[in-house]
Scaffold this motif. Sequence first.
Motif, short mmCIF file in Angstrom:
data_model
loop_
_atom_site.label_atom_id
_atom_site.label_comp_id
_atom_site.label_asym_id
_atom_site.label_seq_id
_atom_site.Cartn_x
_atom_site.Cartn_y
_atom_site.Cartn_z
N ASP A 6 0.64 -1.20 0.16
CA ASP A 6 -0.05 0.19 -0.06
C ASP A 6 1.14 1.40 0.02
N PRO A 7 0.37 2.32 -0.70
CA PRO A 7 1.11 3.45 -0.78
C PRO A 7 1.47 4.28 0.52
N LEU A 8 0.62 3.82 1.69
CA LEU A 8 0.70 4.59 2.97
C LEU A 8 1.63 4.03 3.99
N ILE A 17 7.59 -4.55 17.32
CA ILE A 17 7.37 -5.68 17.99
C ILE A 17 5.83 -5.96 18.52
N LEU A 18 5.25 -4.71 18.50
CA LEU A 18 3.77 -4.86 19.09
C LEU A 18 2.96 -5.29 18.07
N THR A 19 3.21 -4.88 16.60
CA THR A 19 2.52 -5.16 15.66
C THR A 19 2.31 -6.83 15.39
N ARG A 20 3.30 -7.52 15.65
CA ARG A 20 3.48 -8.92 15.59
C ARG A 20 2.67 -9.54 14.31
N SER A 21 3.01 -8.77 13.02
CA SER A 21 2.37 -9.45 11.85
C SER A 21 3.28 -8.81 10.66
N PRO A 22 3.50 -9.91 9.87
CA PRO A 22 4.09 -9.65 8.68
C PRO A 22 3.70 -9.49 7.30
N LYS A 23 2.23 -9.17 7.65
CA LYS A 23 1.53 -8.84 6.37
C LYS A 23 1.82 -7.39 5.72
N LEU A 24 1.60 -7.54 4.34
CA LEU A 24 2.34 -6.25 3.77
C LEU A 24 0.90 -5.14 3.58
N HIS A 25 -0.45 -5.71 3.54
CA HIS A 25 -1.62 -4.74 3.27
C HIS A 25 -2.20 -4.60 4.59
N TRP A 26 -2.31 -3.16 4.90
CA TRP A 26 -3.04 -2.78 6.27
C TRP A 26 -4.23 -1.89 6.12
N LYS A 27 -5.07 -2.19 6.90
CA LYS A 27 -6.41 -1.36 6.59
C LYS A 27 -6.40 -0.53 8.20
N PRO A 28 -6.94 0.66 8.09
CA PRO A 28 -7.17 1.36 9.42
C PRO A 28 -7.88 0.79 10.38
N ASP A 29 -8.58 -0.16 10.35
CA ASP A 29 -9.21 -0.77 11.35
C ASP A 29 -8.69 -2.09 11.90
N ASP A 30 -7.49 -2.37 11.24
CA ASP A 30 -6.91 -3.41 11.57
C ASP A 30 -6.27 -3.43 12.85
N PRO A 31 -6.07 -4.47 13.75
CA PRO A 31 -5.35 -4.26 15.02
C PRO A 31 -3.80 -4.18 14.65
N GLY A 32 -3.29 -3.12 15.71
CA GLY A 32 -1.78 -2.98 15.36
C GLY A 32 -1.58 -1.80 14.16
N PHE A 33 -2.77 -1.35 13.66
CA PHE A 33 -2.51 -0.43 12.34
C PHE A 33 -1.59 0.85 12.82
N GLY A 34 -2.09 1.40 13.93
CA GLY A 34 -1.30 2.37 14.35
C GLY A 34 0.21 2.48 14.71
#
Length: 246
Positions: free
Chosen positions: A37-39, A179-196
Motif C-alpha cells: 500500500d502507498p501509505l 514488536i507490538l504489531t506482530r504481523s508480517p503482512k504487507l497490506h494494512w487497513k485503518p481498522d486492523d489491529p496494530g495499524f497505528g
Amino acid sequence: MWWFLVGTCYLPVLLVIWSCAAFVISFIIAVLTRHVDPLVPYISDTGTYPPERCIFGLMINLSAFLGLIVMYVRYKLLETLNHRKPTIKPCLNCAALACGALGCFGMCIVANFQETTLRAVHDVGALLSFIMGTAYLVLQSCISIKMLPFYHTRLVCGFRTALATVSVIAIVPMIVCYILTRSPKLHWKPDDPGFGDHVASAVCEWVVAFSFNFFFLTFIREFQGFSVTVRTELLPDPQGESYDRL
C-alpha cells in the motif's frame, strides 16, 4: 572541474544518490504492482516480491558496499588528521568503523533475506543495520565535536549531532512498535489491529534511513580536501624467483 569531482567527494555523493534511488525506485514499482500500500510501508516491504525484489536486493547490496568504502575512507582521513594533531583517541575512530561495517553487513542481510520468507534472519539484519548505523552517527558526531575547531565548523557539528539525535529518538519507537504489531503482512487497513503501531514504526524507519543519508551528505566538503591513492608493492617470491625475469 565540477564540484563533485574534487578530491574524493564523489564517494558520499554517489552513496546518497544510489541509496535514495534504491528506496524510491523499489517503492514506486511495489506500489504500481500493488504489492504494498502507498501509505507508509516498511522499507523492506518494497523489496519483498519480484520484480522490485531483484532491484531492491541489487541496489541495497551495492549501497552497503559503497557505505563501507565511504566509512573506511573517512576512517583513514581521521587517522591522518589525528597524526598531525592528536584530538581523538584512535579507539574511538576504530569503534566508529566497526559499527559502520556491522551496519553495512546488516543491510546485506535485509537485502537478501525477505521478511516473508525468513523473518527472524531479516529482523536480525534490520536491527543490526539500524542500531549499528545509529551508533556510527553518534560516534562520528562525538568525533566531530572533539575535533572542533580545527577540522570542523560548529554548523557541521550541530547538523551531525541533530541527525544523530533524531536517529536515536526515532529508533526506539521503531523497534517497540514493530514488536507490538506482530504481523508480517504487507497490506494494512485503518481498522486492523496494530495499524497505528505499524504506521508509527514505518514512519520512524524511513526517518532513520534518511537521517543516515543526510548525515553522509555532510562528508562532501571534507572529502573535497584529500585524495586516495593505491600503492602496489611486489613481495618477495616464496620460491625465490625474481619478478625481473617475468
